[in-house]
Write a protein that holds these residues in place. Structure first.
Motif, PDB file in Angstrom:
ATOM      1  N   GLU A   1       9.634 -20.710 105.603  1.00  0.00           N
ATOM      2  CA  GLU A   1      10.986 -20.141 105.555  1.00  0.00           C
ATOM      3  C   GLU A   1      11.444 -19.920 104.116  1.00  0.00           C
ATOM      4  O   GLU A   1      12.081 -18.910 103.804  1.00  0.00           O
ATOM      5  CB  GLU A   1      11.950 -21.085 106.281  1.00  0.00           C
ATOM      6  CG  GLU A   1      13.350 -20.539 106.360  1.00  0.00           C
ATOM      7  CD  GLU A   1      14.278 -21.499 107.080  1.00  0.00           C
ATOM      8  OE1 GLU A   1      14.251 -21.530 108.311  1.00  0.00           O
ATOM      9  OE2 GLU A   1      15.028 -22.214 106.387  1.00  0.00           O
TER      10      GLU A   1
ATOM     11  N   GLN B   1      17.506 -16.704 106.451  1.00  0.00           N
ATOM     12  CA  GLN B   1      17.041 -17.793 107.323  1.00  0.00           C
ATOM     13  C   GLN B   1      17.138 -17.379 108.788  1.00  0.00           C
ATOM     14  O   GLN B   1      16.234 -17.623 109.585  1.00  0.00           O
ATOM     15  CB  GLN B   1      17.884 -19.059 107.090  1.00  0.00           C
ATOM     16  CG  GLN B   1      17.479 -19.791 105.830  1.00  0.00           C
ATOM     17  CD  GLN B   1      18.440 -20.921 105.473  1.00  0.00           C
ATOM     18  OE1 GLN B   1      19.637 -20.855 105.784  1.00  0.00           O
ATOM     19  NE2 GLN B   1      17.932 -21.939 104.806  1.00  0.00           N
TER      20      GLN B   1
ATOM     21  N   GLN C   1      14.063 -17.069 111.530  1.00  0.00           N
ATOM     22  CA  GLN C   1      14.000 -17.761 112.833  1.00  0.00           C
ATOM     23  C   GLN C   1      13.763 -16.764 113.962  1.00  0.00           C
ATOM     24  O   GLN C   1      12.963 -17.009 114.868  1.00  0.00           O
ATOM     25  CB  GLN C   1      15.303 -18.558 113.094  1.00  0.00           C
ATOM     26  CG  GLN C   1      15.554 -19.709 112.119  1.00  0.00           C
ATOM     27  CD  GLN C   1      14.356 -20.663 112.007  1.00  0.00           C
ATOM     28  OE1 GLN C   1      13.580 -20.817 112.947  1.00  0.00           O
ATOM     29  NE2 GLN C   1      14.190 -21.272 110.841  1.00  0.00           N
TER      30      GLN C   1
ATOM     31  N   LYS D   1      10.149 -15.591 113.907  1.00  0.00           N
ATOM     32  CA  LYS D   1       9.218 -16.587 114.468  1.00  0.00           C
ATOM     33  C   LYS D   1       9.247 -16.531 115.992  1.00  0.00           C
ATOM     34  O   LYS D   1       8.216 -16.661 116.651  1.00  0.00           O
ATOM     35  CB  LYS D   1       9.593 -18.003 113.998  1.00  0.00           C
ATOM     36  CG  LYS D   1       9.279 -18.293 112.553  1.00  0.00           C
ATOM     37  CD  LYS D   1       7.812 -18.161 112.196  1.00  0.00           C
ATOM     38  CE  LYS D   1       6.944 -19.292 112.655  1.00  0.00           C
ATOM     39  NZ  LYS D   1       5.531 -19.088 112.241  1.00  0.00           N
TER      40      LYS D   1
END
Ligand code: SF4
Length: 316
Positions: free
Chosen positions: A125, A143, A147, A150
């Motif tokens: 990250e 960030q 997320q 992912k």
């Protein structure tokens, strides 16, 4: 909206879903470079020092093309990955990729978007946040995008039955396959950026299929298998090749193994020898090693494949 180019080569075959989702979450447009062709190779060969392997030359040719089309070109630096406490490294050329690109395109330094993946020193990250920060994106936003990316990567992985395949992101042209029912199976082991790039590999998969032999290719990103192969090497993507060879011999009942490498690859001599000792010698399977470079020709390849196919059939 910024436009980011991703080269259709090297480790895009492993991580394209994640990279694309990250940039798209940030609201940027992603352009994947077109398939490798003669012009890409010629341009890469002209730009690169002669001692580089063909996939890196192709990468440089694709970067040159992307620089004409997009605002930024994405260049990852894949240093180190951690699997349950052990560290595994990228190939030295993959680690040095952003330096190489900046040295070759000094005028374009500001348009090279670098991502550092080094799990020895930071979480992924952090690398993604820094990459986005270079373009003025704040930490929180980056960030959040990471997320979401992912999640997209995990979802893409779930859809695959036998492990992710780069063909999902980069479908090869029609294989023109005649299924070789009962005529034999060849396990094809090599980096996806060689096997799935039809221009570099001279349509290897189609040629095998035309011989009425089934080419079987292991999946990628199967971390349990990579870890199982663990102690043999410290190179992550090379361990994947050893893990793939073991899996094919164990589960796919292949009749022979084809090892596909690039001339001037620094890691292939070690990896191919390990696979030869570990898999081919132990099982008695016939093995053929193919080395590709910018001078490889279809006729020579076809002749070698025909002989290998004859050998396999004669043993059945
Ligand atoms: S592993 Fe070999 S073929 Fe791949 S980038 Fe490194 S040197 Fe080139």
């Amino acid at each position: 909206m910024a436009v980011v180019g991703i080269a259709r080569s090297l480790h895009s075959y492993h991580h394209f879903t994640l990279w694309r989702a990250f940039f798209e979450e940030l609201g940027w447009q992603v352009v994947l470079s077109s398939r490798t062709d003669r012009q890409t190779v010629e341009q890469g060969v002209k730009l690169a020092p002669a001692e580089l392997c063909l996939p890196v030359k192709v990468f440089l040719g694709q970067v040159a093309r992307l620089l004409e089309q997009v605002d930024y070109v994405f260049v990852p630096r894949l240093v180190c990955r951690r699997l349950k406490g052990d560290f595994y490294f990228g190939c030295p050329k993959a680690i040095a990729l952003p330096d190489l690109v900046r040295a070759i395109f000094p005028e374009q330094k500001g348009r090279i978007l670098e991502l550092v993946i080094d799990q020895q020193i930071q979480r992924d990250e952090v690398g993604f946040v820094r990459c986005a920060k270079a373009l003025g994106v704040d930490r929180q936003c980056a960030q959040g995008a990471f997320q979401q990316a992912k999640k997209a990567e995990a979802e893409a992985g779930k859809l695959r039955v036998h492990g992710p395949s780069p063909a999902d992101c980069f479908p090869p042209e029609r294989l023109n396959s005649k299924p070789g029912a009962g005529r034999g199976k060849i396990g094809v082991i090599g980096h996806p950026y060689l096997i799935y790039d039809e221009h570099i590999s001279l349509n290897l998969l189609r040629m095998i299929a035309e011989l009425e032999i089934e080419p079987v290719i292991p999946g990628i990103g199967e971390e349990e298998l990579i870890q199982e192969a663990g102690r043999a090497l410290n190179w992550y993507y090379e361990l994947e090749l050893i893990a793939g060879a073991r899996k094919l011999v164990r589960e796919a009942q292949v009749d022979g193994l084809l090892l596909v490498s690039s001339f001037a690859c620094g890691t292939a001599p070690v990896v191919n020898e390990l696979i030869r000792r570990e898999v081919a010698v132990r099982t008695g399977l016939p093995m053929l090693t193919l080395l590709f470079d910018e001078h490889s020709g279809e006729t020579g390849l076809r002749t070698r494949l025909e002989s290998f196919a004859d050998l396999i059939r004669s043993r059945k």
